[in-house]
Design a protein around this motif. Sequence first.
Motif, PDB file in Angstrom:
ATOM      1  N   LYS A  72      -7.740  13.574  14.909  1.00 30.98           N
ATOM      2  CA  LYS A  72      -7.708  12.774  13.685  1.00 30.98           C
ATOM      3  C   LYS A  72      -6.603  13.266  12.746  1.00 30.98           C
ATOM      4  CE  LYS A  72     -11.592  11.382  12.063  1.00 30.98           C
ATOM      5  NZ  LYS A  72     -12.938  11.300  11.401  1.00 30.98           N
ATOM      6  N   GLY A  75      -3.160  12.491  14.736  1.00 30.93           N
ATOM      7  CA  GLY A  75      -2.945  11.126  15.188  1.00 30.93           C
ATOM      8  C   GLY A  75      -2.556  11.057  16.655  1.00 30.93           C
ATOM      9  N   LEU A 107      -7.313   2.486  14.124  1.00 28.42           N
ATOM     10  CA  LEU A 107      -8.093   3.400  14.947  1.00 28.42           C
ATOM     11  C   LEU A 107      -9.505   2.859  15.125  1.00 28.42           C
ATOM     12  CD1 LEU A 107      -8.293   6.246  16.332  1.00 28.42           C
ATOM     13  CD2 LEU A 107      -9.109   7.106  14.124  1.00 28.42           C
TER      14      LEU A 107
END
Length: 448
Positions: A72, A75, A107
């Motif tokens: 996270k 990326g 996402l």
Amino acid sequence: MNISIVQAMIDAIDKPAIFINQNYIIEAVNTPYRDTYPVDIKLGYSTCYQVSHRNNKPCDQCGEQCPMQESKKSGRAASVVHIHTTSEGQSYCDILMRPIFDGHGDLIGYLEILDKLAFASNRPSAGKMIGESEAFKTMLNKINRAANSDISVLLFGETGTGKELVSQALHSSSHRAEKPFVVIECTGLSDALLESELFGYEKGAFTGATTNKKGLVEAAEGGTLFFDEVGDIPLAMQVKLLRLFETQTYRPVGSVISKKANFRLVCASHKNLKQMVEKGEFRRDLYYRIAGFPINLPSLRERKSDIALIAAHFLAQSHEKKRFHKKALEKLSSYAFPGNIRELRNIVDQAVLLADEPVIYESDLPVLDEFIGEDNASMEGRNDQYPLTTNGVNLGKDIMTLNEVEDTYLAQVASTFKGDINSLADALGVSTRTLYRKLKKAGVKELN
């Protein structure tokens, strides 16, 4: 993204895999993943950390690195090595976490793929690498990455860190696992002997060659060729090795016909090969050919939290129903272990013999202070109790190179040790061949 499309993507993966949303909830799972864990996975309800760790909160809230959080932040894909509770018990898994985006670039969740690392364990297990420290897990991750390809691997680290065990793990985890694993001990071999051992020879090639002999390269056909202590190979022989590695061809001694070879190359050395290259002692082109994927094997000083676990592993292998007292483990964990894992094994074997009770106490451990390292609090006192001297100068007061210290120490030990060369090698935590080489370098001709 439609969940049926995600499920089809998961089913196409032959390794254990799941798709989780940003709240860690499993939304798709394949059969290998279900078979890995002895729990019922309910899509839309079960979380990855409940299934794999039996935790009620994510890994990063339980003191572990969370691959989803790492992914996270960046990326991009992230990987970590964790210990999971599987159908086979506690098992090492190399986890790859990959973010998944929809057609608009938003996402939607994460794809998690597992590699089970059968060559490692966090409990006593015969034939496996043992540990659970971060340095150990980092090494496992690199081993797993390298095992899945045919890239040449260079293992480097101090003597006694387990290079042959790592090389076997690379082989057993590769597509060549069913083929031979051949070890070549490079130390002490002359040019002629190394060439005939590697390439074999034809009948009549030299005096005594009464038959054709197959070499180790041919014996490793389709498998893995492990060159242990590759830094000891003479310069003249390095040229022939370079040709073998680059062209995968060789000629047996006495033959004019080249043969094709098919093997995976793994090399190991405790020497600083880059430094040897700069000194002209090792060919630069050969170094870059063998160092396709370098893997550092951490010393026990970098794995202090693993010492008690490895000691218990060796104790279990001794088939003695004994255990270490807490104080004995504390003493072992504070020791620098210049001989690394090999030395720890020797200490455990000695302690088993010295202990008169089922419990191995601190007093049952062999004397460690003689070889104590720089990480120990009593280092300063060692110079007075065990003065290493050269020309009458105490090394605690006069700085010497590490090579000079080793040579001086070996000369002192050789002059006072009561036993043969094999016993001394065991006490120092090195092989007899390595000790011969070190004694020769130190100018020691024989034990007194």
